[in-house]
Design a protein around this motif. Structure first.
Motif, mmCIF file in Angstrom:
data_model
loop_
_atom_site.group_PDB
_atom_site.id
_atom_site.type_symbol
_atom_site.label_atom_id
_atom_site.label_comp_id
_atom_site.label_asym_id
_atom_site.label_seq_id
_atom_site.Cartn_x
_atom_site.Cartn_y
_atom_site.Cartn_z
ATOM 1 N N ASN A 46 0.805 -1.218 0.000
ATOM 2 C CA ASN A 46 0.000 0.000 0.000
ATOM 3 C C ASN A 46 0.841 1.271 0.000
ATOM 4 O OD1 ASN A 46 -2.438 -1.296 -0.179
ATOM 5 N ND2 ASN A 46 -2.835 -1.279 2.006
ATOM 6 N N THR A 54 -6.062 -2.609 -1.740
ATOM 7 C CA THR A 54 -6.520 -2.889 -0.368
ATOM 8 C C THR A 54 -6.323 -1.704 0.567
ATOM 9 O OG1 THR A 54 -4.369 -3.845 0.193
ATOM 10 C CG2 THR A 54 -6.072 -5.372 -0.596
ATOM 11 N N LEU A 55 -6.332 -0.514 0.015
ATOM 12 C CA LEU A 55 -6.199 0.675 0.853
ATOM 13 C C LEU A 55 -7.437 0.831 1.718
ATOM 14 C CD1 LEU A 55 -4.819 3.143 -1.835
ATOM 15 C CD2 LEU A 55 -3.554 2.205 0.093
ATOM 16 N N ASP A 56 -7.270 1.521 2.835
ATOM 17 C CA ASP A 56 -8.392 1.831 3.697
ATOM 18 C C ASP A 56 -9.470 2.544 2.881
ATOM 19 O OD1 ASP A 56 -9.702 4.027 5.590
ATOM 20 O OD2 ASP A 56 -9.099 2.303 6.821
ATOM 21 N N PRO A 57 -10.748 2.219 3.094
ATOM 22 C CA PRO A 57 -11.822 2.852 2.313
ATOM 23 C C PRO A 57 -11.814 4.386 2.377
ATOM 24 C CG PRO A 57 -12.684 0.977 3.511
ATOM 25 C CD PRO A 57 -11.270 1.175 3.976
ATOM 26 N N SER A 58 -11.439 4.947 3.514
ATOM 27 C CA SER A 58 -11.416 6.411 3.598
ATOM 28 C C SER A 58 -10.302 6.995 2.720
ATOM 29 C CB SER A 58 -11.262 6.878 5.046
ATOM 30 O OG SER A 58 -10.034 6.457 5.577
#
Length: 168
Positions: free
Chosen positions: A106, A135-139
């Protein structure tokens, strides 16, 4: 005498000091080279000093630095990519690794996004954001979507993504 535990942190601090004279930069470089082997962070600080001392040798300094760290551990490659982005060497960031490889890390992916953003390649960022392997954080994803929409003059869409980023 044996160097103390604060030698390296003090050299790092000095390397980032503003308004150094060329003589001071040379002295700090000598100190860096006396504390061998250099890790990627220290080597990149030393490369900054080299660029300040020899701006006409920029290409050579970038190539030499990339050769030293582009095949290292992921953490070293992340440091290198961020450093290259700071120096606006974004094409070099994109050539470090194929896009598919950066999807597995990431931090490398974020550096790649930043490089594409600096080049204003919004459609390429959009395309990458749609991939299921990201797969990054949704935010974080929503922040990039907002940044993309904003940069493409779509203010309502940008506002929607900013709202989602804040509420996630």
């Amino acid at each position: 005498a044996e160097p103390g535990p604060f030698l390296t942190p003090s050299i790092q601090c000095l390397a980032g000091a503003p308004s150094l004279s060329d003589e001071q930069r040379k002295q700090i470089l000598q100190k860096f080279h006396s504390v061998a082997p250099l890790n990627s962070r220290d080597d990149l600080l030393a490369a900054n000093l080299e660029l300040q001392l020899h701006p006409d040798q920029g290409l050579e300094i970038y190539e030499h630095t990339i050769a030293r760290w582009s095949h290292g551990a992921d953490a070293d490659r992340v440091e290198l990519a961020r450093w290259l982005n700071l120096h606006r060497q974004v094409e070099r960031v994109l050539s470090l690794r194929p896009a598919d490889e950066t999807l597995r890390n990431n931090q490398l992916l974020l550096a790649r996004f930043d490089a594409r953003a600096l080049l204003q390649r919004w459609s390429e960022i959009d395309e990458l954001l749609q991939r299921p392997e990201v797969t990054l954080d949704p935010s974080v994803l929503e922040c990039f979507r907002a940044r993309n929409a904003q940069s493409q003059y779509r203010p309502l869409e940008a506002e929607l993504h900013w709202d989602r980023a804040v509420t996630l």
